[in-house]
Design an enzyme around this catalytic site. Sequence first.
Site, PDB file in Angstrom:
ATOM      1  N   SER A 138       0.812  -1.214   0.000  1.00 44.95           N
ATOM      2  CA  SER A 138       0.000   0.000   0.000  1.00 44.95           C
ATOM      3  C   SER A 138       0.846   1.266   0.000  1.00 44.95           C
ATOM      4  O   SER A 138       0.385   2.322  -0.394  1.00 44.95           O
ATOM      5  CB  SER A 138      -0.910   0.005   1.218  1.00 44.95           C
ATOM      6  OG  SER A 138      -0.109  -0.097   2.372  1.00 44.95           O
ATOM      7  N   HIS A 164       9.995  20.147  10.735  1.00 48.42           N
ATOM      8  CA  HIS A 164       8.582  20.187  10.342  1.00 48.42           C
ATOM      9  C   HIS A 164       8.218  18.880   9.662  1.00 48.42           C
ATOM     10  O   HIS A 164       8.509  18.699   8.470  1.00 48.42           O
ATOM     11  CB  HIS A 164       8.326  21.305   9.318  1.00 48.42           C
ATOM     12  CG  HIS A 164       8.424  22.686   9.869  1.00 48.42           C
ATOM     13  ND1 HIS A 164       8.505  23.793   9.040  1.00 48.42           N
ATOM     14  CD2 HIS A 164       8.435  23.164  11.132  1.00 48.42           C
ATOM     15  CE1 HIS A 164       8.571  24.891   9.787  1.00 48.42           C
ATOM     16  NE2 HIS A 164       8.540  24.541  11.064  1.00 48.42           N
ATOM     17  N   GLU A 210      16.382  14.416   0.951  1.00 55.45           N
ATOM     18  CA  GLU A 210      16.608  12.986   1.169  1.00 55.45           C
ATOM     19  C   GLU A 210      16.407  12.322  -0.197  1.00 55.45           C
ATOM     20  O   GLU A 210      17.347  12.130  -0.943  1.00 55.45           O
ATOM     21  CB  GLU A 210      15.640  12.460   2.221  1.00 55.45           C
ATOM     22  CG  GLU A 210      15.897  11.008   2.570  1.00 55.45           C
ATOM     23  CD  GLU A 210      14.835  10.472   3.493  1.00 55.45           C
ATOM     24  OE1 GLU A 210      15.187   9.700   4.383  1.00 55.45           O
ATOM     25  OE2 GLU A 210      13.640  10.783   3.319  1.00 55.45           O
ATOM     26  N   GLU A 255      18.748   5.915   7.712  1.00 50.96           N
ATOM     27  CA  GLU A 255      17.673   5.383   8.566  1.00 50.96           C
ATOM     28  C   GLU A 255      17.385   3.908   8.280  1.00 50.96           C
ATOM     29  O   GLU A 255      17.034   3.151   9.175  1.00 50.96           O
ATOM     30  CB  GLU A 255      16.403   6.231   8.428  1.00 50.96           C
ATOM     31  CG  GLU A 255      15.824   6.276   7.023  1.00 50.96           C
ATOM     32  CD  GLU A 255      14.625   7.235   6.903  1.00 50.96           C
ATOM     33  OE1 GLU A 255      14.326   7.979   7.842  1.00 50.96           O
ATOM     34  OE2 GLU A 255      13.992   7.227   5.823  1.00 50.96           O
TER      35      GLU A 255
HETATM   36  C1  NOJ Z   1      11.319  10.272   7.754  1.00 49.06           C
HETATM   37  C2  NOJ Z   1      12.600  11.006   7.702  1.00 49.06           C
HETATM   38  O1  NOJ Z   1      13.429  10.533   6.669  1.00 49.06           O
HETATM   39  C3  NOJ Z   1      13.270  10.872   9.036  1.00 49.06           C
HETATM   40  O2  NOJ Z   1      14.548  11.449   9.005  1.00 49.06           O
HETATM   41  C4  NOJ Z   1      12.389  11.517  10.075  1.00 49.06           C
HETATM   42  O3  NOJ Z   1      12.979  11.350  11.327  1.00 49.06           O
HETATM   43  C5  NOJ Z   1      10.998  10.889  10.086  1.00 49.06           C
HETATM   44  N1  NOJ Z   1      10.467  10.880   8.772  1.00 49.06           N
HETATM   45  C6  NOJ Z   1      10.031  11.628  10.991  1.00 49.06           C
HETATM   46  O4  NOJ Z   1       9.749  12.888  10.469  1.00 49.06           O
HETATM   47 CA    CA Z   2      12.698   9.041   4.735  1.00 47.49          CA
END
Ligand code: NOJ
Ligand code: CA
Length: 714
Positions: free
Chosen positions: A194, A413, A501, A507
């Site tokens: 999804s 934000h 990004e 991450e």
């Molecule tokens: C995804 C972002 O890539 C990450 O860096 C962030 O901490 C989270 N969203 C929360 O906004």
């Molecule tokens: Ca991300």
Amino acid sequence: MKRLILSLVALVALSAAALKAQTITSPDGNLSFTFSLNEGVPTYSVDYKGAPVILPSRLGFDLNGTSDLLDGFTAGEAVKSSFDETWTPVWGEETSIRNHYNELLVQLTQTFSNRKMNIRVRLYNDGYGLRYEFPRQRSLKYFTVAEERTEFALTGDHNAFWMPGDYDTQEYDYFESKLSEMGAIAAAHVSTNSSTTRFSDWGVQTALTMKSAEGIYITLHEAALVDYSCMHLLYNPETLTFTSWLTPDAIGNKAYLQTPAKTPWRTAVITDDARELLASRLTLNLNEPCAIEDTSWIKPVKYMGVWWELITGKTNWSYAAEGNIKLAEVDYADLKPHNRHGANNENVKRYIDFASRYGFDQLLVEGWNVGWEDWFGQHKDYVFDFVTPYPDFNLPELQKYANERGMRLMMHHETSSSVRNYERHLDKAYQFMVDNGYNSVKSGYVGNIFPRGEYHYGQLMNNHYLYAIQKAAEYKIMVNAHEAVRPTGLCRTWPNLIGNESARGTEYQSFGGTHPHHVTILPFTRLQGGPMDYTPGIFRMDLTDIPGNNSKVLSTLANQLALYVTLYSPLQMAADMPENYERYIDAFQFIVDVPVEWSESRYLMAEPGDYVVIARKDKNSENWFVGGVTDENRRTLSLSFDFLPAGKEYVATIYADAKDADYETNPEAYRIVEGKVNGKSVAQIAMARGGGFAISIREATPADKKIKRLKKNF
Ligand code: NOJ
Ligand code: CA
């Protein structure tokens, strides 16, 4: 009379169409670009060093509600020109960039509809940009693109470094395969759930890099994506041809244009040396010059963040333990905070203490503002207000605490893709930043877009991202947008866009890991459009002692250090937590020393998917820094220091993988070796599987007398 003029015009156009094909060559003569009308169909082809690279490929559009702009064209006058300038970027991999091309403008008229469409081509030594222009005209005022039909007909079944096409995300692992294998690989290995909006197993995203059997590299991408939808490519394995595939809107249309209008540039970088792909500035050059008059407030930033502890699940963005709290109904002061709220005063001060000790500029704090209890995956118009801190985050006190230590806080934000809400709050949110001493914001677009049915890469959203950047410039705010459309060089025009990004960042090392070849592909693909907030610098690779996290970081520690050099960005994060840096504080010294502003870059060794080695010179000193990364294979390379100016002595500190380092079995093992070097020095450097190396080089002083010369096999 009017009739007569019209038919005269038609006659001139016809006789021009009867002219031969139009060819231009690159300033160095290596590339040639030919435009022709093939029975009324606009067609182009490209040769490199005398051999075809792009075979005859069609240009045009399917329109909605009216006849298409695909054929029936005649050519008017072809205008050729040249351009050569050198410009100074506000920040970048070097302090000056040459923009040197030969241009061809072909003026087309579709005879039966009397509609005009021009093709403008800029041919550089390293590739070309091609775009469509629609002059102001009576017979074409408003139109809706059903699909753009720009083709790239290839000469063979090239090797490709690709990721699946998707209207909403680029957070994929890359694949390396023959073009003919892409469909089966996508069908077998790419999940369609999804959260993905894939359109075909043969669809890919740009920048797409390929290598032909003859050793020619081709990177397809786009430049200056403004007021248009982001382009994917759809491959036809029968004809070896990619055709543009635009991101649709909620009702399936691809773009809405009003003349005068122009599309983004469709680009190809073409070379037989992979290092030249990295040195190419074609994407930046095809963008408009800087639109901000006073840029003195735009400064590269090295930062830490209350972030990795959130991503890894050690702490939480949300203040209260209860789920589903409605923002409007809750008085947070009455809530009992759970004990895992990361953005609390004490923890933030702990980070400031550490980061300020090592000279960082900023500290990002996520989860500082109300709304995180109920933000994800809902189609809500109102999630965050971007101005209300949680009760345990004393903003004025923390900003003061940071300022007194030579730092400032970085704003966060998370829009939750509730874009309508964000635009309504934007002025207040930016003013709040100015009032509270912030000058940079990390924004984010997680989840489905509101307005419903829109995609992250559609025209509406692309206009939003640019609006947020332009508005930010009014407030002298720098922007780093996550999950936004992949960059297309707009940072030349809007240098307050200091990061994006738009790819798989660090991450994912906490969400199951990322294949080691990823960092050897990014510089050839994603980074072609602009810098990435990759967030390197993880020092603790085993995350399984964090409750709920089963992940291991698939990289060695030396590889993490190298990324500060190999993944160029004016915004660099030391992403790990202070306690993990304390464990290896001698290695952390490289992150402390490495600058974020460069005067010069040298691309020493490169092969997409295998390895990248880059040397860069600090903009504010005579120091040099080198980074090298490899994929999942161990490699030993011979590094010549011949980029150093002759006749000068330097001290090099090498951060290398330990002999037994390995990204799977021993990722944190490194060694640090110091030695004197000069322009004649050579060192044999071994990179572990998933490894790399980083070197800082400073001018030697009399005090360095005791330091020995670096041995070749150090
Ligand atoms: C995804 C972002 O890539 C990450 O860096 C962030 O901490 C989270 N969203 C929360 O906004
Ligand atoms: Ca991300």
